[in-house]
Design a protein around this motif. Sequence first.
Motif, mmCIF file in Angstrom:
data_model
loop_
_atom_site.group_PDB
_atom_site.id
_atom_site.type_symbol
_atom_site.label_atom_id
_atom_site.label_comp_id
_atom_site.label_asym_id
_atom_site.label_seq_id
_atom_site.Cartn_x
_atom_site.Cartn_y
_atom_site.Cartn_z
ATOM 1 N N GLU A 150 44.383 -70.766 -65.889
ATOM 2 C CA GLU A 150 43.322 -71.539 -66.572
ATOM 3 C C GLU A 150 41.935 -71.556 -65.471
ATOM 4 O O GLU A 150 41.081 -72.508 -65.781
ATOM 5 C CB GLU A 150 43.717 -72.559 -67.328
ATOM 6 C CG GLU A 150 44.622 -72.484 -68.367
ATOM 7 C CD GLU A 150 45.125 -73.770 -69.120
ATOM 8 O OE1 GLU A 150 44.947 -74.794 -68.329
ATOM 9 O OE2 GLU A 150 45.998 -73.657 -69.824
ATOM 10 N N ARG A 151 42.126 -70.843 -64.473
ATOM 11 C CA ARG A 151 40.911 -70.959 -63.590
ATOM 12 C C ARG A 151 40.383 -69.375 -63.080
ATOM 13 O O ARG A 151 41.216 -68.603 -63.122
ATOM 14 C CB ARG A 151 41.166 -71.963 -62.503
ATOM 15 C CG ARG A 151 41.510 -73.284 -62.757
ATOM 16 C CD ARG A 151 41.382 -74.042 -61.564
ATOM 17 N NE ARG A 151 41.642 -75.502 -62.127
ATOM 18 C CZ ARG A 151 42.385 -76.464 -61.506
ATOM 19 N NH1 ARG A 151 42.912 -76.197 -60.268
ATOM 20 N NH2 ARG A 151 42.581 -77.779 -62.245
ATOM 21 N N GLY A 152 39.328 -69.322 -62.760
ATOM 22 C CA GLY A 152 38.727 -68.134 -62.376
ATOM 23 C C GLY A 152 37.888 -68.476 -61.159
ATOM 24 O O GLY A 152 37.296 -69.555 -60.579
ATOM 25 N N VAL A 153 37.612 -67.358 -60.401
ATOM 26 C CA VAL A 153 36.872 -67.334 -59.092
ATOM 27 C C VAL A 153 35.501 -66.574 -59.232
ATOM 28 O O VAL A 153 35.524 -65.185 -59.590
ATOM 29 C CB VAL A 153 37.398 -66.936 -57.979
ATOM 30 C CG1 VAL A 153 36.618 -66.883 -56.643
ATOM 31 C CG2 VAL A 153 38.745 -67.583 -57.646
ATOM 32 N N TRP A 154 34.093 -67.081 -58.984
ATOM 33 C CA TRP A 154 33.113 -66.286 -59.148
ATOM 34 C C TRP A 154 32.735 -65.927 -57.699
ATOM 35 O O TRP A 154 32.726 -66.690 -56.906
ATOM 36 C CB TRP A 154 32.009 -67.144 -59.609
ATOM 37 C CG TRP A 154 30.557 -66.545 -59.467
ATOM 38 C CD1 TRP A 154 29.555 -67.094 -58.496
ATOM 39 C CD2 TRP A 154 30.062 -65.407 -59.786
ATOM 40 N NE1 TRP A 154 28.547 -66.146 -58.591
ATOM 41 C CE2 TRP A 154 28.616 -64.994 -59.404
ATOM 42 C CE3 TRP A 154 30.523 -64.262 -60.789
ATOM 43 C CZ2 TRP A 154 28.059 -63.928 -59.846
ATOM 44 C CZ3 TRP A 154 29.764 -63.278 -61.027
ATOM 45 C CH2 TRP A 154 28.598 -63.026 -60.651
ATOM 46 N N ILE A 155 32.610 -64.659 -57.408
ATOM 47 C CA ILE A 155 32.322 -64.020 -56.217
ATOM 48 C C ILE A 155 31.079 -63.072 -56.219
ATOM 49 O O ILE A 155 30.905 -62.065 -57.047
ATOM 50 C CB ILE A 155 33.316 -63.046 -55.745
ATOM 51 C CG1 ILE A 155 34.840 -63.780 -55.915
ATOM 52 C CG2 ILE A 155 33.132 -62.461 -54.294
ATOM 53 C CD1 ILE A 155 36.015 -62.535 -55.797
ATOM 54 N N PRO A 156 29.829 -63.885 -55.483
ATOM 55 C CA PRO A 156 28.711 -63.365 -55.822
ATOM 56 C C PRO A 156 28.704 -61.846 -54.902
ATOM 57 O O PRO A 156 29.357 -61.391 -54.301
ATOM 58 C CB PRO A 156 27.816 -64.062 -54.788
ATOM 59 C CG PRO A 156 28.626 -65.507 -54.769
ATOM 60 C CD PRO A 156 30.005 -65.098 -54.690
ATOM 61 N N ALA A 157 27.777 -61.123 -55.489
ATOM 62 C CA ALA A 157 27.567 -59.707 -55.033
ATOM 63 C C ALA A 157 27.359 -59.625 -53.728
ATOM 64 O O ALA A 157 26.581 -60.400 -52.968
ATOM 65 C CB ALA A 157 26.083 -59.017 -55.766
#
Length: 263
Positions: A67-74
Amino acid sequence: MHVGHMIQHRHPDDYENVPRAVVGIGNDYPTSFELAEHSHRRGQFLYAARGVVAVSTPGGAWVAPVERGVWIPAGTPHSVRMVGAVQTRSVLVDQSASARLAETCRVVAVSPLLRQLLVAAAEVPAEYDEGGRDGLVMDLLVAEICQAPVIPILVPFPRHAALAQRCHRFLESPRAGETIDDWSHALAMNRRRFTRLFRRETGMSFAEWRQQACLSVALPRLASGDSVTAIALDLGYDGPGNFSTMFKRLVGVTPSRYRGQPL
């Protein structure tokens, strides 16, 4: 890199140049699989539909349980460790569609709607009809990521070389009882200089960072089925009580309840 069987649906590098702003990808990984450090031209929202992913970057470590996700910028170099058998459903987001997204890594809550959109996106053809249903799915997906609540579980790393080395060492073997005096003495600094340096370099107090570091180690172990008592003792707590109090304050549920949640 761990060698094992992987059922590959889509590899991110194969879709970097697809003429679509958002591309859905999905993979199934065996237990303890590791992806060595790499980066993408697009930003990536990485979600484990099953299992737990632990993402490490030069700037910190992020753990994303169910129920969680990780945002990884370009362009962000990152490695990924799978805890348990992991099923990822993620999206690659071009700069044209990611302008509203954060410029730094973060963990966010994945709502039931966002989860279903991520699952659906992995099945959408790479060169989908942007004006049709698939385009609407992708547009709504990005909108949901943008408004997803940020979960404050992160372990930022300092740029100061000696302090960074000490932080890395702590993450490898965290001890909840380590103090400011322990660290300032080891780094040959007075207490005041250390506390100012630590906050300037990490944006956190030493106590806050220490708790986050312990939590980032505890979450994957709980997901793997380790006992609360064993984890608490390994982290240097006198017993499960103080550990459980800290865990519930930061995560919102007790370790026992968290461990009992289906992946």
